[in-house]
Design a protein around this motif. Sequence first.
Motif, short mmCIF file in Angstrom:
data_model
loop_
_atom_site.label_atom_id
_atom_site.label_comp_id
_atom_site.label_asym_id
_atom_site.label_seq_id
_atom_site.Cartn_x
_atom_site.Cartn_y
_atom_site.Cartn_z
N THR A 33 1.25 -1.37 -0.12
CA THR A 33 -0.14 -0.13 -0.03
C THR A 33 1.01 0.53 -0.19
O THR A 33 2.17 0.82 0.33
CB THR A 33 -0.27 -0.01 1.01
OG1 THR A 33 -1.88 1.22 1.14
CG2 THR A 33 -0.08 -0.05 2.44
N THR A 75 -3.68 4.04 0.51
CA THR A 75 -5.06 3.32 -0.11
C THR A 75 -5.25 2.67 0.53
O THR A 75 -5.11 1.65 1.45
CB THR A 75 -3.54 2.83 -1.59
OG1 THR A 75 -2.78 2.03 -1.00
CG2 THR A 75 -3.23 4.49 -2.24
N ASP A 79 -7.46 -1.57 -3.50
CA ASP A 79 -6.82 -1.34 -4.56
C ASP A 79 -5.08 -1.21 -4.28
O ASP A 79 -4.63 -0.72 -4.30
CB ASP A 79 -7.07 0.67 -4.74
CG ASP A 79 -8.02 1.23 -4.57
OD1 ASP A 79 -8.98 -0.42 -5.16
OD2 ASP A 79 -8.18 2.33 -3.99
N ILE A 81 -1.38 -2.03 -5.36
CA ILE A 81 -0.98 -1.31 -6.70
C ILE A 81 -0.52 -2.03 -7.04
O ILE A 81 0.46 -3.03 -6.94
CB ILE A 81 -0.46 0.05 -5.43
CG1 ILE A 81 1.02 -1.15 -4.81
CG2 ILE A 81 -0.54 0.90 -4.75
CD1 ILE A 81 2.23 0.03 -4.14
N GLU A 95 5.94 10.11 -0.16
CA GLU A 95 4.56 9.03 0.02
C GLU A 95 5.77 7.76 0.31
O GLU A 95 6.96 7.56 0.28
CB GLU A 95 4.53 8.55 -1.91
CG GLU A 95 3.43 9.38 -2.29
CD GLU A 95 2.28 8.68 -3.77
OE1 GLU A 95 1.81 9.39 -4.16
OE2 GLU A 95 3.70 8.57 -4.55
N ARG A 100 1.79 -4.17 2.60
CA ARG A 100 -0.40 -3.96 2.89
C ARG A 100 -0.68 -4.22 4.54
O ARG A 100 -1.49 -3.74 5.07
CB ARG A 100 -1.21 -4.67 2.64
CG ARG A 100 -2.76 -4.29 2.39
CD ARG A 100 -3.38 -4.92 1.05
NE ARG A 100 -3.34 -6.19 0.66
CZ ARG A 100 -3.42 -6.97 -0.11
NH1 ARG A 100 -3.75 -5.72 -1.25
NH2 ARG A 100 -3.07 -8.23 -0.41
#
Length: 269
Positions: A33, A75, A79, A81, A95, A100
Amino acid sequence: MSSLPRRPLVLGLCAVVVLALLAVAAFVRLPFTIMYPGITVNTLGVYDGQRVITITGHPLRQTSGELRMVTIAATPPQDSISIGAALRAWPNPSEAVVPRAAVYPAGQSVAQVNAQDQQEMNQSQQAATTAALNHLKLSPDKVKVGLSLADVGGPSAGLLFTLGIIDELDGNGTGKPGAAGDLTNGAVVAGTGEIDDSGQVSQVGGVALKTKAAARDGATVFLVPQAECADAEAGLPKGLRLVPVTSLDDALSALTALQTGVGAVPACS
């Protein structure tokens, strides 16, 4: 009649295969994420139509300046990535690409994660209220504090909640509402840190992204748990001053020194 050279043909076929693999890889979803700077909220103000701090049972001050708690966003788990998104985010200092499971633990639904975050927020608010009232030597039986911050979870706003309560009740004075100066001296102060009932501040994570959220929203001072100084200094936005703290007393002393120019203001380095 001569045949085509084999080497160019082989190279051409390899190129086609590589391009095909890259095209497929671009759509492969990864178990990662992307985290990025989230919202900031002035604990002395209004959020989503409600005052963040409401107090009854004690005279209040008219405050100026801002005490902004900060957040990070990610995110959503559905979703996942792509490789392309990860490669674009990786070098971006605003970022962070993380597994995740670091944000959404395996075996937990989004609803369960949100419920846990909300529970931590509630505990943080209770600790912030206790720390503030203990500092001011006020009885929780007489002074009632309500904290409202819809859709924001986790414990990291504790320090800024505590400072907001103290500023509204007493400012930087000694128990005389209306007579004391603001903790902020009219400036925009942001920060992060979990707080316990005794006023001790502990680290929370994500400070390298939180400093960027703070600077984006006008902060010039950022209160950071001392143990996270190194992380906070990474990519620190220009014009944002880091002030390390380990306790509520540290934060109050530093803010008073910033306001009055008397006394030392701690620095990360």
